[in-house]
Design a protein around this motif. Structure first.
Motif, PDB file in Angstrom:
ATOM      1  N   THR A   6       0.844  -1.187   0.000  1.00 28.55           N
ATOM      2  CA  THR A   6       0.000   0.000   0.000  1.00 28.55           C
ATOM      3  C   THR A   6       0.879   1.236   0.000  1.00 28.55           C
ATOM      4  OG1 THR A   6      -0.077   0.345   2.385  1.00 28.55           O
ATOM      5  CG2 THR A   6      -1.651  -1.251   1.470  1.00 28.55           C
ATOM      6  N   ALA A   7       0.262   2.396  -0.190  1.00 27.59           N
ATOM      7  CA  ALA A   7       0.995   3.657  -0.168  1.00 27.59           C
ATOM      8  C   ALA A   7       1.610   3.916   1.203  1.00 27.59           C
ATOM      9  CB  ALA A   7       0.060   4.799  -0.560  1.00 27.59           C
ATOM     10  N   GLN A   8       1.108   3.243   2.251  1.00 22.50           N
ATOM     11  CA  GLN A   8       1.645   3.430   3.593  1.00 22.50           C
ATOM     12  C   GLN A   8       2.880   2.579   3.868  1.00 22.50           C
ATOM     13  OE1 GLN A   8      -1.851   2.775   3.225  1.00 22.50           O
ATOM     14  NE2 GLN A   8      -2.103   4.975   3.031  1.00 22.50           N
ATOM     15  N   ASP A   9       3.232   1.687   2.954  1.00 26.49           N
ATOM     16  CA  ASP A   9       4.409   0.845   3.147  1.00 26.49           C
ATOM     17  C   ASP A   9       5.686   1.660   2.979  1.00 26.49           C
ATOM     18  OD1 ASP A   9       2.705  -1.311   3.347  1.00 26.49           O
ATOM     19  OD2 ASP A   9       3.150  -2.088   1.354  1.00 26.49           O
ATOM     20  N   VAL A  10       6.680   1.404   3.833  1.00 22.95           N
ATOM     21  CA  VAL A  10       7.979   2.038   3.668  1.00 22.95           C
ATOM     22  C   VAL A  10       8.709   1.390   2.494  1.00 22.95           C
ATOM     23  CG1 VAL A  10       8.160   2.630   6.111  1.00 22.95           C
ATOM     24  CG2 VAL A  10       9.160   0.503   5.293  1.00 22.95           C
ATOM     25  N   GLU A  11       9.665   2.115   1.937  1.00 27.42           N
ATOM     26  CA  GLU A  11      10.465   1.565   0.842  1.00 27.42           C
ATOM     27  C   GLU A  11      11.473   0.574   1.395  1.00 27.42           C
ATOM     28  OE1 GLU A  11      10.078   1.979  -2.459  1.00 27.42           O
ATOM     29  OE2 GLU A  11       8.300   3.105  -1.918  1.00 27.42           O
ATOM     30  N   MET A  12      11.728  -0.499   0.623  1.00 31.31           N
ATOM     31  CA  MET A  12      12.689  -1.517   1.027  1.00 31.31           C
ATOM     32  C   MET A  12      13.544  -1.885  -0.175  1.00 31.31           C
ATOM     33  SD  MET A  12      10.265  -3.913   3.433  1.00 31.31           S
ATOM     34  CE  MET A  12      11.578  -5.014   3.889  1.00 31.31           C
ATOM     35  N   THR A  13      14.825  -2.144   0.077  1.00 34.15           N
ATOM     36  CA  THR A  13      15.766  -2.558  -0.964  1.00 34.15           C
ATOM     37  C   THR A  13      16.422  -3.852  -0.505  1.00 34.15           C
ATOM     38  OG1 THR A  13      16.199  -0.276  -1.601  1.00 34.15           O
ATOM     39  CG2 THR A  13      17.830  -1.914  -2.265  1.00 34.15           C
ATOM     40  N   THR A  14      16.551  -4.796  -1.438  1.00 35.02           N
ATOM     41  CA  THR A  14      17.175  -6.087  -1.135  1.00 35.02           C
ATOM     42  C   THR A  14      18.433  -6.256  -1.971  1.00 35.02           C
ATOM     43  OG1 THR A  14      15.069  -7.114  -0.568  1.00 35.02           O
ATOM     44  CG2 THR A  14      16.837  -8.599  -1.229  1.00 35.02           C
ATOM     45  N   ALA A  15      19.484  -6.757  -1.346  1.00 28.95           N
ATOM     46  CA  ALA A  15      20.702  -7.150  -2.052  1.00 28.95           C
ATOM     47  C   ALA A  15      20.728  -8.675  -2.104  1.00 28.95           C
ATOM     48  CB  ALA A  15      21.937  -6.633  -1.342  1.00 28.95           C
ATOM     49  N   PHE A  16      20.865  -9.214  -3.307  1.00 30.61           N
ATOM     50  CA  PHE A  16      20.972 -10.656  -3.555  1.00 30.61           C
ATOM     51  C   PHE A  16      22.419 -10.891  -3.956  1.00 30.61           C
ATOM     52  CE2 PHE A  16      21.070 -14.106  -6.619  1.00 30.61           C
ATOM     53  CZ  PHE A  16      20.261 -15.073  -6.062  1.00 30.61           C
ATOM     54  N   ILE A  17      23.160 -11.656  -3.163  1.00 25.49           N
ATOM     55  CA  ILE A  17      24.586 -11.859  -3.405  1.00 25.49           C
ATOM     56  C   ILE A  17      24.841 -13.342  -3.631  1.00 25.49           C
ATOM     57  CG2 ILE A  17      26.907 -11.554  -2.447  1.00 25.49           C
ATOM     58  CD1 ILE A  17      25.394  -9.432  -0.543  1.00 25.49           C
ATOM     59  N   THR A  18      25.391 -13.667  -4.813  1.00 22.84           N
ATOM     60  CA  THR A  18      25.680 -15.073  -5.106  1.00 22.84           C
ATOM     61  C   THR A  18      27.010 -15.458  -4.466  1.00 22.84           C
ATOM     62  OG1 THR A  18      26.741 -14.468  -7.201  1.00 22.84           O
ATOM     63  CG2 THR A  18      24.419 -15.062  -7.294  1.00 22.84           C
ATOM     64  N   LEU A  19      27.024 -16.602  -3.815  1.00 22.04           N
ATOM     65  CA  LEU A  19      28.242 -17.069  -3.163  1.00 22.04           C
ATOM     66  C   LEU A  19      28.972 -18.116  -3.994  1.00 22.04           C
ATOM     67  CD1 LEU A  19      26.934 -17.198   0.515  1.00 22.04           C
ATOM     68  CD2 LEU A  19      28.138 -15.350  -0.674  1.00 22.04           C
ATOM     69  N   GLN A  20      28.373 -18.498  -5.119  1.00 16.99           N
ATOM     70  CA  GLN A  20      29.051 -19.348  -6.099  1.00 16.99           C
ATOM     71  C   GLN A  20      28.392 -19.090  -7.453  1.00 16.99           C
ATOM     72  OE1 GLN A  20      26.584 -21.223  -4.160  1.00 16.99           O
ATOM     73  NE2 GLN A  20      26.226 -23.136  -5.229  1.00 16.99           N
ATOM     74  N   GLU A  21      29.049 -19.503  -8.519  1.00 19.71           N
ATOM     75  CA  GLU A  21      28.446 -19.349  -9.851  1.00 19.71           C
ATOM     76  C   GLU A  21      27.119 -20.102  -9.873  1.00 19.71           C
ATOM     77  OE1 GLU A  21      29.410 -20.229 -14.557  1.00 19.71           O
ATOM     78  OE2 GLU A  21      31.019 -20.315 -13.096  1.00 19.71           O
ATOM     79  N   THR A  22      26.110 -19.481 -10.448  1.00 19.98           N
ATOM     80  CA  THR A  22      24.780 -20.095 -10.501  1.00 19.98           C
ATOM     81  C   THR A  22      24.380 -20.256 -11.962  1.00 19.98           C
ATOM     82  OG1 THR A  22      24.215 -18.986  -8.441  1.00 19.98           O
ATOM     83  CG2 THR A  22      22.400 -19.879  -9.707  1.00 19.98           C
ATOM     84  N   ASP A  23      24.291 -21.518 -12.407  1.00 20.46           N
ATOM     85  CA  ASP A  23      23.890 -21.759 -13.791  1.00 20.46           C
ATOM     86  C   ASP A  23      22.415 -22.153 -13.849  1.00 20.46           C
ATOM     87  OD1 ASP A  23      23.710 -24.475 -13.079  1.00 20.46           O
ATOM     88  OD2 ASP A  23      25.690 -24.938 -13.889  1.00 20.46           O
ATOM     89  N   ALA A  24      21.915 -22.411 -15.041  1.00 20.76           N
ATOM     90  CA  ALA A  24      20.491 -22.693 -15.239  1.00 20.76           C
ATOM     91  C   ALA A  24      20.017 -23.900 -14.436  1.00 20.76           C
ATOM     92  CB  ALA A  24      20.203 -22.896 -16.729  1.00 20.76           C
TER      93      ALA A  24
END
Length: 115
Positions: A6-24
């Motif tokens: 909703t408009a009352q929600d605060v903004e949030m940012t997420t960092a996704f960090i890979t710890l190894q190579e990720t293939d399909a």
């Protein structure tokens, strides 16, 4: 996936960090670009077909960092082979202020019920 905001929600940012190579085969991060925007056609009622028609799979090298709005529809793909996928997530939320007084109900707190 975000399930509600909703408009009352605060903004949030997420960092996704890979710890190894990720293939399909390891189930890479899948995102729907623009799905965090108010005019996006995908919302909490999105189906698997809706998501799949717009997703982008991010096959990432070890140490890659993806910064995203926490409302962006995202998930890990199906893990079909290889070692376990190891990642690190961290999310920052703005301090509630003015009309933005709630942490959003979304990927930080609940998974999308249909996907």
């Amino acid at each position: 996936f975000d399930t509600y905001s909703t408009a009352q929600d605060v903004e949030m940012t997420t960092a996704f960090i890979t710890l190894q190579e990720t293939d399909a085969a390891m189930g890479p991060l899948q995102v729907v670009p623009g799905s965090h925007l108010p005019n996006c056609l995908l919302d909490e009622e999105a189906s698997e077909e809706d998501f799949n028609s717009r997703k982008v799979s991010l096959k990432l090298p070890a140490g890659a960092v993806v910064l995203m709005n926490s409302r962006l529809m995202h998930r890990g793909g199906a893990h079909t082979a290889g070692p376990e996928r190891v990642v690190f997530y961290v999310t920052w939320a703005a301090a509630p202020h003015g009309e933005q007084t709630y942490l959003p109900l979304g990927s930080t707190y609940a998974l999308h019920p249909r996907l």
